[in-house]
Design a protein around this motif. Structure first.
Motif, PDB file in Angstrom:
ATOM      1  N   ARG A 192      22.327 -36.380  -5.107  1.00 46.48           N
ATOM      2  CA  ARG A 192      22.070 -36.899  -3.763  1.00 46.48           C
ATOM      3  C   ARG A 192      22.030 -35.681  -2.834  1.00 46.48           C
ATOM      4  O   ARG A 192      21.131 -35.875  -1.843  1.00 46.48           O
ATOM      5  N   ALA A 193      22.647 -34.532  -2.843  1.00 44.74           N
ATOM      6  CA  ALA A 193      22.632 -33.682  -1.932  1.00 44.74           C
ATOM      7  C   ALA A 193      21.217 -32.823  -2.144  1.00 44.74           C
ATOM      8  O   ALA A 193      20.867 -32.505  -1.168  1.00 44.74           O
ATOM      9  N   ARG A 194      20.664 -32.894  -3.561  1.00 44.92           N
ATOM     10  CA  ARG A 194      19.415 -31.976  -3.619  1.00 44.92           C
ATOM     11  C   ARG A 194      18.315 -33.017  -2.699  1.00 44.92           C
ATOM     12  O   ARG A 194      17.424 -32.621  -2.261  1.00 44.92           O
ATOM     13  N   PHE A 195      18.541 -34.405  -3.061  1.00 50.47           N
ATOM     14  CA  PHE A 195      17.309 -35.170  -2.249  1.00 50.47           C
ATOM     15  C   PHE A 195      17.562 -35.264  -0.715  1.00 50.47           C
ATOM     16  O   PHE A 195      16.651 -35.032   0.003  1.00 50.47           O
ATOM     17  N   LEU A 196      18.790 -34.988  -0.293  1.00 52.33           N
ATOM     18  CA  LEU A 196      19.234 -34.825   1.039  1.00 52.33           C
ATOM     19  C   LEU A 196      18.446 -33.516   1.582  1.00 52.33           C
ATOM     20  O   LEU A 196      17.856 -33.486   2.567  1.00 52.33           O
ATOM     21  N   GLU A 197      18.702 -32.533   0.936  1.00 49.39           N
ATOM     22  CA  GLU A 197      18.126 -31.093   1.247  1.00 49.39           C
ATOM     23  C   GLU A 197      16.737 -31.107   1.221  1.00 49.39           C
ATOM     24  O   GLU A 197      16.019 -30.662   2.393  1.00 49.39           O
ATOM     25  N   SER A 198      16.168 -31.931   0.345  1.00 53.02           N
ATOM     26  CA  SER A 198      14.463 -31.886   0.240  1.00 53.02           C
ATOM     27  C   SER A 198      14.041 -32.620   1.152  1.00 53.02           C
ATOM     28  O   SER A 198      13.027 -32.607   1.700  1.00 53.02           O
ATOM     29  N   GLY A 199      14.796 -33.941   1.684  1.00 47.69           N
ATOM     30  CA  GLY A 199      14.159 -34.871   2.604  1.00 47.69           C
ATOM     31  C   GLY A 199      14.138 -33.889   4.011  1.00 47.69           C
ATOM     32  O   GLY A 199      13.332 -34.166   4.741  1.00 47.69           O
ATOM     33  N   LEU A 200      15.266 -33.149   4.100  1.00 40.62           N
ATOM     34  CA  LEU A 200      15.288 -32.259   5.321  1.00 40.62           C
ATOM     35  C   LEU A 200      14.097 -31.522   5.390  1.00 40.62           C
ATOM     36  O   LEU A 200      13.452 -31.311   6.536  1.00 40.62           O
ATOM     37  N   THR A 201      13.606 -30.968   4.310  1.00 43.48           N
ATOM     38  CA  THR A 201      12.604 -29.778   4.214  1.00 43.48           C
ATOM     39  C   THR A 201      11.311 -30.657   4.230  1.00 43.48           C
ATOM     40  O   THR A 201      10.545 -30.202   5.336  1.00 43.48           O
ATOM     41  N   VAL A 202      10.999 -31.876   3.961  1.00 46.38           N
ATOM     42  CA  VAL A 202       9.866 -32.488   3.692  1.00 46.38           C
ATOM     43  C   VAL A 202       9.593 -33.151   4.933  1.00 46.38           C
ATOM     44  O   VAL A 202       8.539 -32.859   5.730  1.00 46.38           O
ATOM     45  N   PHE A 203      10.628 -33.830   5.654  1.00 41.02           N
ATOM     46  CA  PHE A 203      10.550 -34.366   6.806  1.00 41.02           C
ATOM     47  C   PHE A 203      10.173 -33.489   8.200  1.00 41.02           C
ATOM     48  O   PHE A 203       9.340 -33.750   8.824  1.00 41.02           O
ATOM     49  N   SER A 244      25.175 -25.634  15.920  1.00 40.23           N
ATOM     50  CA  SER A 244      25.084 -26.597  14.930  1.00 40.23           C
ATOM     51  C   SER A 244      23.785 -27.540  14.484  1.00 40.23           C
ATOM     52  O   SER A 244      23.547 -27.447  13.284  1.00 40.23           O
ATOM     53  N   ILE A 245      23.165 -27.557  15.468  1.00 33.08           N
ATOM     54  CA  ILE A 245      21.747 -28.436  15.217  1.00 33.08           C
ATOM     55  C   ILE A 245      20.592 -27.357  15.405  1.00 33.08           C
ATOM     56  O   ILE A 245      19.447 -28.011  14.618  1.00 33.08           O
ATOM     57  N   GLY A 246      20.616 -26.248  16.198  1.00 30.56           N
ATOM     58  CA  GLY A 246      19.470 -25.560  16.528  1.00 30.56           C
ATOM     59  C   GLY A 246      19.219 -24.396  15.632  1.00 30.56           C
ATOM     60  O   GLY A 246      18.337 -23.833  15.486  1.00 30.56           O
ATOM     61  N   ARG A 247      20.262 -23.958  14.751  1.00 32.14           N
ATOM     62  CA  ARG A 247      19.979 -22.760  14.140  1.00 32.14           C
ATOM     63  C   ARG A 247      19.285 -23.065  12.761  1.00 32.14           C
ATOM     64  O   ARG A 247      18.530 -21.968  12.136  1.00 32.14           O
ATOM     65  N   ASP A 248      19.165 -24.368  12.177  1.00 33.06           N
ATOM     66  CA  ASP A 248      18.417 -24.485  11.137  1.00 33.06           C
ATOM     67  C   ASP A 248      17.015 -25.334  12.025  1.00 33.06           C
ATOM     68  O   ASP A 248      17.550 -26.501  12.352  1.00 33.06           O
ATOM     69  N   PRO A 249      16.103 -24.879  12.163  1.00 39.12           N
ATOM     70  CA  PRO A 249      14.772 -25.815  12.918  1.00 39.12           C
ATOM     71  C   PRO A 249      14.487 -27.166  11.968  1.00 39.12           C
ATOM     72  O   PRO A 249      14.190 -27.720  12.633  1.00 39.12           O
ATOM     73  N   ARG A 250      15.067 -27.224  10.903  1.00 33.68           N
ATOM     74  CA  ARG A 250      14.699 -28.340  10.075  1.00 33.68           C
ATOM     75  C   ARG A 250      15.565 -29.656  10.759  1.00 33.68           C
ATOM     76  O   ARG A 250      14.979 -30.573  11.011  1.00 33.68           O
ATOM     77  N   LYS A 251      16.689 -29.176  10.919  1.00 29.23           N
ATOM     78  CA  LYS A 251      17.837 -30.003  11.532  1.00 29.23           C
ATOM     79  C   LYS A 251      17.215 -30.508  12.833  1.00 29.23           C
ATOM     80  O   LYS A 251      17.359 -31.731  13.236  1.00 29.23           O
ATOM     81  N   ALA A 252      16.882 -29.663  13.796  1.00 28.11           N
ATOM     82  CA  ALA A 252      16.635 -29.874  14.956  1.00 28.11           C
ATOM     83  C   ALA A 252      15.183 -30.687  15.074  1.00 28.11           C
ATOM     84  O   ALA A 252      15.133 -31.823  15.729  1.00 28.11           O
ATOM     85  N   ARG A 253      14.319 -30.455  14.211  1.00 27.42           N
ATOM     86  CA  ARG A 253      13.031 -31.249  14.043  1.00 27.42           C
ATOM     87  C   ARG A 253      13.386 -32.627  13.529  1.00 27.42           C
ATOM     88  O   ARG A 253      12.959 -33.635  14.283  1.00 27.42           O
ATOM     89  N   VAL A 254      14.307 -32.846  12.387  1.00 21.65           N
ATOM     90  CA  VAL A 254      14.373 -34.332  12.099  1.00 21.65           C
ATOM     91  C   VAL A 254      15.372 -34.922  12.976  1.00 21.65           C
ATOM     92  O   VAL A 254      14.769 -36.179  13.485  1.00 21.65           O
ATOM     93  N   ALA A 255      16.480 -34.370  13.506  1.00 19.48           N
ATOM     94  CA  ALA A 255      17.451 -35.095  14.438  1.00 19.48           C
ATOM     95  C   ALA A 255      16.868 -35.380  15.652  1.00 19.48           C
ATOM     96  O   ALA A 255      17.015 -36.313  16.377  1.00 19.48           O
ATOM     97  N   LEU A 256      15.906 -34.580  16.343  1.00 15.35           N
ATOM     98  CA  LEU A 256      15.429 -34.605  17.590  1.00 15.35           C
ATOM     99  C   LEU A 256      14.035 -35.062  17.954  1.00 15.35           C
ATOM    100  O   LEU A 256      13.766 -35.673  18.980  1.00 15.35           O
ATOM    101  N   VAL A 257      13.196 -35.067  16.760  1.00 17.22           N
ATOM    102  CA  VAL A 257      12.072 -35.406  16.916  1.00 17.22           C
ATOM    103  C   VAL A 257      11.491 -36.535  16.055  1.00 17.22           C
ATOM    104  O   VAL A 257      11.167 -37.626  16.440  1.00 17.22           O
ATOM    105  N   GLU A 258      11.789 -36.165  14.764  1.00 15.88           N
ATOM    106  CA  GLU A 258      10.991 -37.391  13.594  1.00 15.88           C
ATOM    107  C   GLU A 258      11.855 -38.741  13.739  1.00 15.88           C
ATOM    108  O   GLU A 258      11.198 -39.491  13.150  1.00 15.88           O
ATOM    109  N   VAL A 259      12.914 -38.555  14.354  1.00 14.58           N
ATOM    110  CA  VAL A 259      13.752 -39.874  14.247  1.00 14.58           C
ATOM    111  C   VAL A 259      13.111 -40.727  15.352  1.00 14.58           C
ATOM    112  O   VAL A 259      13.125 -42.041  15.298  1.00 14.58           O
ATOM    113  N   VAL A 260      12.560 -40.333  16.255  1.00 13.13           N
ATOM    114  CA  VAL A 260      12.142 -41.061  17.509  1.00 13.13           C
ATOM    115  C   VAL A 260      10.772 -41.839  17.032  1.00 13.13           C
ATOM    116  O   VAL A 260       9.790 -41.272  16.398  1.00 13.13           O
ATOM    117  N   GLY A 261      10.741 -43.153  16.855  1.00  9.47           N
ATOM    118  CA  GLY A 261       9.722 -43.830  16.624  1.00  9.47           C
ATOM    119  C   GLY A 261       9.537 -44.038  15.289  1.00  9.47           C
ATOM    120  O   GLY A 261       8.389 -44.303  14.759  1.00  9.47           O
TER     121      GLY A 261
END
Length: 210
Positions: A24-35, A111-128
């Protein structure tokens, strides 16, 4: 398969529950990367499975689809960032407003900005991303609003800022902070984090003091 069914079972010398958690952790990590890389709208289960090195059958044993994966990722990222900000506010509760703001902003950005993937997913990709995701996003936004409004009210009680209705103000602050964090996280080269914190401190103090 339920956890009760798997309890105590072994596979290749490892408890089944541990293998499932790792998968499950591998899928979450890959989802973060792909999204983050492709955008949620352009992503696919196949791309996530390929990145994870796992099968689509294994994916659907863990998630009902891309949306459930996105929701879990978003909840995880948001929960971690809210936890560190809550701790920063508590640790600096006896300090002046500028120091409290600096500590909370630093905790959030790191917490959220050091990993650009986290920032992109949580701040941009979830919108809409769909009605379910949007409903959840607004629920989390209200939780942030309550946390920050409470901190502002505490500062007002100590005479640091004028009393007022902070609900709408903190919502505006959240939008501004997230915009800056997303821009900073993806910048190359990145501006100094101290400079970002100084800018956001001025924005926050201006919003709650007006």
């Amino acid at each position: 398969m339920s956890q009760e069914t798997n309890a105590g079972r072994m596979y290749a010398g490892q408890p089944v529950e541990d293998r499932q958690r790792q998968r499950r952790a591998r899928f979450l990590e890959s989802g973060l990367t792909v999204f983050a890389r492709d955008g949620y709208a352009n992503s696919s289960v196949g791309a996530i499975c390929k990145d994870a090195g796992l099968s689509s059958r294994q994916f659907y044993e863990e998630f009902t689809g891309r949306e459930s994966l996105l929701l879990e990722l978003y909840e995880q990222i948001d929960g971690q960032s809210r936890e560190v900000v809550t701790a920063a506010l508590a640790d600096h509760a006896d300090r002046g407003a500028p120091e409290v703001i600096d500590a909370a902003v630093r905790a959030y950005v790191e917490s959220i900005g050091r990993d650009p993937r986290k920032a992109r997913v949580a701040l941009v990709e979830v919108v809409g991303a769909g009605p379910n995701v949007e409903k959840f996003r607004l629920e989390l936004r209200r939780a942030w609003g309550a946390l920050l409004a409470g901190a502002a009210e505490g500062a007002a009680q100590q005479g640091e800022i004028p009393p007022g209705d902070y609900e709408m103000r903190v919502l505006a602050i959240i939008g501004a902070v997230n915009y800056v964090v997303d821009a900073w996280s993806g910048a190359d080269p990145q501006p100094s984090l101290d400079d970002v914190i100084r800018v956001l401190r001025r924005v926050i103090i201006g919003a709650v003091s007006s």
